[in-house]
Design a protein around this motif. Structure first.
Motif, PDB file in Angstrom:
ATOM      1  N   ARG A 231      -3.596   3.072   0.119  1.00 43.69           N
ATOM      2  CA  ARG A 231      -4.262   2.481  -1.043  1.00 43.69           C
ATOM      3  C   ARG A 231      -3.422   1.333  -1.601  1.00 43.69           C
ATOM      4  NH1 ARG A 231      -4.895   8.200  -4.071  1.00 43.69           N
ATOM      5  NH2 ARG A 231      -2.634   7.937  -3.834  1.00 43.69           N
ATOM      6  N   ALA A 232      -4.070   0.224  -1.944  1.00 42.39           N
ATOM      7  CA  ALA A 232      -3.367  -0.922  -2.513  1.00 42.39           C
ATOM      8  C   ALA A 232      -2.835  -0.549  -3.893  1.00 42.39           C
ATOM      9  CB  ALA A 232      -4.299  -2.125  -2.610  1.00 42.39           C
TER      10      ALA A 232
ATOM     11  N   ARG B  91       0.837  -1.198   0.000  1.00 41.17           N
ATOM     12  CA  ARG B  91       0.000   0.000   0.000  1.00 41.17           C
ATOM     13  C   ARG B  91       0.875   1.253   0.000  1.00 41.17           C
ATOM     14  NH1 ARG B  91      -5.319  -0.904   0.747  1.00 41.17           N
ATOM     15  NH2 ARG B  91      -5.919  -3.041   1.317  1.00 41.17           N
TER      16      ARG B  91
END
Length: 666
Positions: free
Chosen positions: A216-217, A211
């Protein structure tokens, strides 16, 4: 004008909001903690006297607790300089060294596509986590259990499993509405060279989600379950979301931990980071399968001033540390450095924590090595410097490294540190037997006339230093309690003679004993010979504290003078040693000043130590006598009435100026 996706994220990652805001405010030094990026100042948006305006430099945001203004670097420039959004972005882009992108009419379309890629990545993370809980993930669960990972840890790091199926993820996400082009562009699937049907990129692997700083991935890492896999670890390829040279595993949680003062530790792999976090070292990150890059180094320095580099204790780990030194030197700044945690050979942080626990790791972190020391170790380890040519080659290599440091002040400090290490190496070399250093052997025995001199008393080191050390030890033997007054100086003293060092340490350890009890204890610990040798030195017999054993003040003065002389002698010798190297290069006025200052300091110390501050009285016949010694002799006045009467006459009464005579002590 629309900006391309990721441009603003890159801009914010390159800038320090503390520097941007710092041009407009004055930080409150009482409330601010610069090292942690916790900054406070009076608010620039409303009138106030108290510091209610807070900047979190690590997260990149500001907030005022008075007027509730908040935002990032872009909004701050907009509000304080009355600029539009794009104008503020241009100002900051110039400061960050970024080129403003050309107008892109398809920017919104690209932003929408980037959002779709993020959705696909999050769906993949959920899919792999579910697969770990199925029967297909039993072997992976057993492996994680053997590595000491419980369910809470697995959930915290969102670990998953990719079954060894060619199109498992592809079909699962296709059923959720993700087209093949999105899965391929996100790096989740690949198309074979022959143009056949796409297949899953991750198969038969434990999956580690990666991430960004906003949680956020952006990519995946996978560890193969099969021992014959072509690659033990596999990362996502470069995508619009993922650039492994600009990313770090566990970035966001580590940044938060570093902001709270926890150490920022750079480990080598995913499992090392997880093990460190489980042991309480929450500020742990890892590069993603490659050596640390310039972008990652800048990212680390944004989070902490001195990241701790804890690479594996094998040849590959040491090589990575050495490469990092070369990468870091041109980018070093005052207050921004690296420290290296040398793991035991063949161990990584995960191994060490399983065997010794958090205490073993903490001990290594506490002993982290400054980068200059590791640089010295790299250039000297395994080498022999027994000739001028070899020493000159070492100096040339070190100078080449130091010259790469852009900051002139930091460059000078590195040069000073390396000079000190060269001096210590030279001292160690001088302590070797003469035959090993290529020098002629010393005379087999001293002459009879020198049997009782310091030269014949044995030991090593320069005579002036041994002479001063002997004075310190002799005075402390007579007044052990004085050791408490100079304990810090004695503990840091570089003794020239190992025998003197041993006696000094023993005196410090037993300073509460009386003089007689101390001598008995030292004889038990060291034997009688060192004490007998010290007592036999002629130069000590004439010193005031030996002639007046009860005079504690003369012993204190002797110790202080000897310590001053030791400091001056060692400093003078170091400057001369460095001058031998500098004089062969570019000699400057600075070199002359340094030598002059060192010589003057040495002369002052010698004069102070040699000066006899004894008060002498002058009798009528011109004889000199120590006033305290005369007063201590009860029958002297009755047996020498004439001299007693004359001695009671002050020099002024005799019509002569006051007389104080200084005699050399030895």
């Amino acid at each position: 004008m629309s900006l391309p996706p990721g441009f603003l994220d890159e801009l914010r990652s390159r800038l320090s909001i503390g520097q941007v805001v710092g041009r407009k405010v004055i930080w409150d030094s009482r409330k601010s903690n610069q090292a942690r990026g916790d900054l406070w100042a009076p608010c620039p948006f409303h009138q106030e006297k108290t510091a209610s305006f807070h900047v979190d430099d690590r997260k990149g945001y500001y907030y005022c607790f008075g007027c509730h203004a908040k935002g990032d670097a872009i909004s701050f420039v907009r509000e304080t300089e009355n600029l539009g959004f794009m104008e503020a972005v241009e100002v900051l882009a110039r400061e960050a060294g970024m080129q403003m992108p050309a107008r892109d009419p398809r920017a919104q379309e690209k932003a929408d596509r980037l959002g779709r890629l993020r959705e696909a990545m999050e769906a993949a993370v959920r899919h792999f986590r579910m697969q770990l809980a199925t029967g297909a993930g039993a072997e992976a669960r057993d492996y994680l259990a053997r590595r000491g990972l419980d369910e809470a840890t697995i959930g915290r790091f969102e670990l998953g499993f990719a079954p060894d199926a060619r199109r498992g993820l592809f079909e699962a996400l296709g059923g959720q509405g993700f087209p093949p082009e999105v899965l391929i562009e996100a790096g989740l699937a690949a198309r074979p060279d022959d143009g056949g049907a796409p297949y899953d990129r991750f198969r038969g692997r434990i999956v580690f989600p990666i991430r960004d700083g906003q949680g956020r991935a952006i990519g995946l890492g996978g560890r193969a379950m099969r021992t014959d896999a072509r690659a033990k670890y596999l990362n996502s390829p470069a995508t619009p979301l993922f650039d492994k040279s600009r990313s770090l595993y566990n970035l966001a949680p580590a940044r938060e931990a570093a902001g709270k003062g926890r150490p920022l530790i750079v480990a080598e792999g995913y499992m090392d980071v997880i093990a460190l976090v489980r042991a309480g070292f929450e500020g742990a990150v890892a590069p993603l399968g490659t050596a640390i890059t310039e972008e990652q180094l800048d990212l680390l320095w944004r989070m902490a001033d001195e990241p701790l580099i804890a690479l594996d204790g094998d040849r590959a780990g040491l090589s990575a540390a050495q490469r990092l030194i070369d990468l870091s030197l041109p980018r070093l700044k005052a207050g921004k450095g690296l420290r290296f945690v040398l793991m035991p050979p063949g161990k990584d942080p995960d191994d060490l924590l399983r065997e010794g626990g958090a205490a073993a790791m903490q001990k290594l972190l506490d002993g982290a090595m400054p980068m200059v020391q590791l640089l010295w170790q790299r250039e000297t380890e395994g080498h022999v410097f027994d000739s001028p040519e070899r020493r000159a080659a070492l100096d040339a290599r070190l100078k080449g490294h130091v010259d790469r440091i852009a900051d002139p002040v930091l460059r000078r400090h590195y040069d000073d540190a390396l000079r000190e290490l060269r001096y210590q190496m030279r001292r160690a070399s001088n302590a070797l037997p003469a035959r090993r250093r290529g020098l002629p052997p010393p005379p087999s025995a001293p002459r009879p006339s020198t049997q009782r001199s310091l030269l014949a008393a044995g030991g090593s080191g320069p005579v002036p230093e041994r002479l001063a050390e002997a004075a310190i030890l002799s005075a402390l033997l007579m007044h052990p309690s004085l050791a408490a007054e100079v304990e810090a100086q004695l503990e840091s003293l570089e003794w020239s003679d190992p025998a003197n060092a041993a006696m000094g340490a023993a005196i410090l350890a037993h300073q509460d004993l009386s003089s007689e009890a101390l001598r008995i204890r030292l004889a038990e610990l060291l034997g009688a010979e060192p004490l007998e040798r010290l007592d036999s030195l002629d130069h000590l017999a004439v010193m005031p504290f030996r002639r007046r054993p009860e005079d504690r003040e003369s012993a204190r003065l002797a110790i202080a003078g000897a310590l001053d002389r030791l400091e001056a002698e060692q400093g003078h010798r170091m400057e001369l040693s460095e001058a031998e190297e500098d004089i062969a290069g570019l000699a400057t006025e600075t070199l002359t000043w340094r030598l002059r200052d060192a010589a003057e300091a040495r002369d002052r110390a010698v004069r102070a130590m040699q000066e006899d501050k004894t008060d002498y009285e002058i009798a009528e016949n011109g004889a000199r006598i120590d006033r305290r010694e005369r007063e201590a002799m009860p029958n002297w006045a009755s047996t020498h009435p004439a001299d007693e009467a004359a001695a009671r006459q002050t020099p002024e009464k005799l019509g002569a100026p006051a007389v104080r005579i200084s005699l050399p002590r030895y």
